[in-house]
Design an enzyme around this catalytic site. Structure first.
Site, PDB file in Angstrom:
ATOM      1  N   GLU A   1      -1.469  -1.688  -4.680  1.00 23.54           N
ATOM      2  CA  GLU A   1      -2.769  -1.044  -4.814  1.00 23.54           C
ATOM      3  C   GLU A   1      -2.682   0.086  -5.828  1.00 23.54           C
ATOM      4  O   GLU A   1      -1.738   0.871  -5.816  1.00 23.54           O
ATOM      5  CB  GLU A   1      -3.254  -0.509  -3.466  1.00 23.54           C
ATOM      6  CG  GLU A   1      -4.691  -0.011  -3.551  1.00 23.54           C
ATOM      7  CD  GLU A   1      -5.314   0.203  -2.194  1.00 23.54           C
ATOM      8  OE1 GLU A   1      -6.387  -0.372  -1.964  1.00 23.54           O
ATOM      9  OE2 GLU A   1      -4.734   0.935  -1.385  1.00 23.54           O
TER      10      GLU A   1
ATOM     11  N   ASP B   1      -2.234   1.404   6.791  1.00 22.09           N
ATOM     12  CA  ASP B   1      -1.496   1.087   5.564  1.00 22.09           C
ATOM     13  C   ASP B   1      -1.005  -0.369   5.572  1.00 22.09           C
ATOM     14  O   ASP B   1      -0.921  -1.003   4.528  1.00 22.09           O
ATOM     15  CB  ASP B   1      -0.287   2.020   5.422  1.00 22.09           C
ATOM     16  CG  ASP B   1      -0.652   3.471   5.651  1.00 22.09           C
ATOM     17  OD1 ASP B   1      -0.823   4.210   4.674  1.00 22.09           O
ATOM     18  OD2 ASP B   1      -0.796   3.862   6.828  1.00 22.09           O
TER      19      ASP B   1
ATOM     20  N   ASP C   1       0.883  -1.165   0.000  1.00 20.30           N
ATOM     21  CA  ASP C   1       0.000   0.000   0.000  1.00 20.30           C
ATOM     22  C   ASP C   1       0.925   1.220   0.000  1.00 20.30           C
ATOM     23  O   ASP C   1       1.450   1.600   1.033  1.00 20.30           O
ATOM     24  CB  ASP C   1      -0.907   0.000   1.229  1.00 20.30           C
ATOM     25  CG  ASP C   1      -1.846   1.199   1.243  1.00 20.30           C
ATOM     26  OD1 ASP C   1      -2.298   1.613   0.158  1.00 20.30           O
ATOM     27  OD2 ASP C   1      -2.107   1.729   2.332  1.00 20.30           O
TER      28      ASP C   1
END
Length: 174
Positions: free
Chosen positions: A67, A140, A7
């Site tokens: 992501e 995160d 992330d």
């Protein structure tokens, strides 16, 4: 199959590494990389790149899932996240790894079975699927593990059989 989910962010980049064998999941490692706010952006990106390479070298995943950037009203934030994404992709490709990218909707779908799931639902499923004692923090890190789980689910037709609804967990490892 070992999967690393990322992330990306310039201040905090979460990562999570899982092993997937058939319908079994085992957490390998999860944490975040933080860069100091006072550093110039090029130096922060360099630090992020170096830290990601070190994590990749230490845990040697076979796949990296990142992501995708979602629409953000704050252009400055979107640009910074985009730069961090680019660094993550570059680190993975320079390590000769297979890279996959998933939208937030795909990640939610892959982890909870519902693409519009609330963040709390995703975090709950990450904790449950990986048999973690608590939801990883900061967010995160939980998000990175969700990206790894999404990739494992997507790979279901390609040599693994992971399905969030039929899950068994393995023990913690290295």
């Amino acid at each position: 199959m070992r999967v690393m989910g990322i992330d990306p962010g310039t201040a905090i980049t979460g990562y999570g590494i899982i092993d997937v064998e058939g319908n079994r999941l085992a957490v390998v490692a999860y944490d975040c990389i933080r860069t100091p706010a006072g550093l110039a952006m090029p130096r922060r990106l360099q630090l992020l790149y170096q830290e990601l390479l070190a994590v990749l070298d230490r845990y040697r995943p076979r796949h990296v899932a990142v992501e995708e950037l979602f629409f953000n009203k704050n252009t400055r934030t979107a640009l910074a996240v985009g730069q961090a994404r680019g660094v993550a992709l570059l680190a993975a490709v320079n390590s000769s790894l297979e890279v996959a990218e998933y939208t937030p909707l795909e990640v939610k779908q892959g982890v909870t079975g519902y693409g519009r799931a609330a963040k709390e639902q995703v975090q709950y499923m990450v904790r449950a699927l990986l048999a973690l004692p608590e939801i990883p923090r900061p967010d995160d890190v939980a998000d990175a593990l969700a990206v790894a789980l999404c990739h494992a689910h997507r790979q279901g037709g390609r040599g693994t059989a992971f399905n969030p609804r039929e899950h068994h967990h393995g023990g913690r490892s290295g």
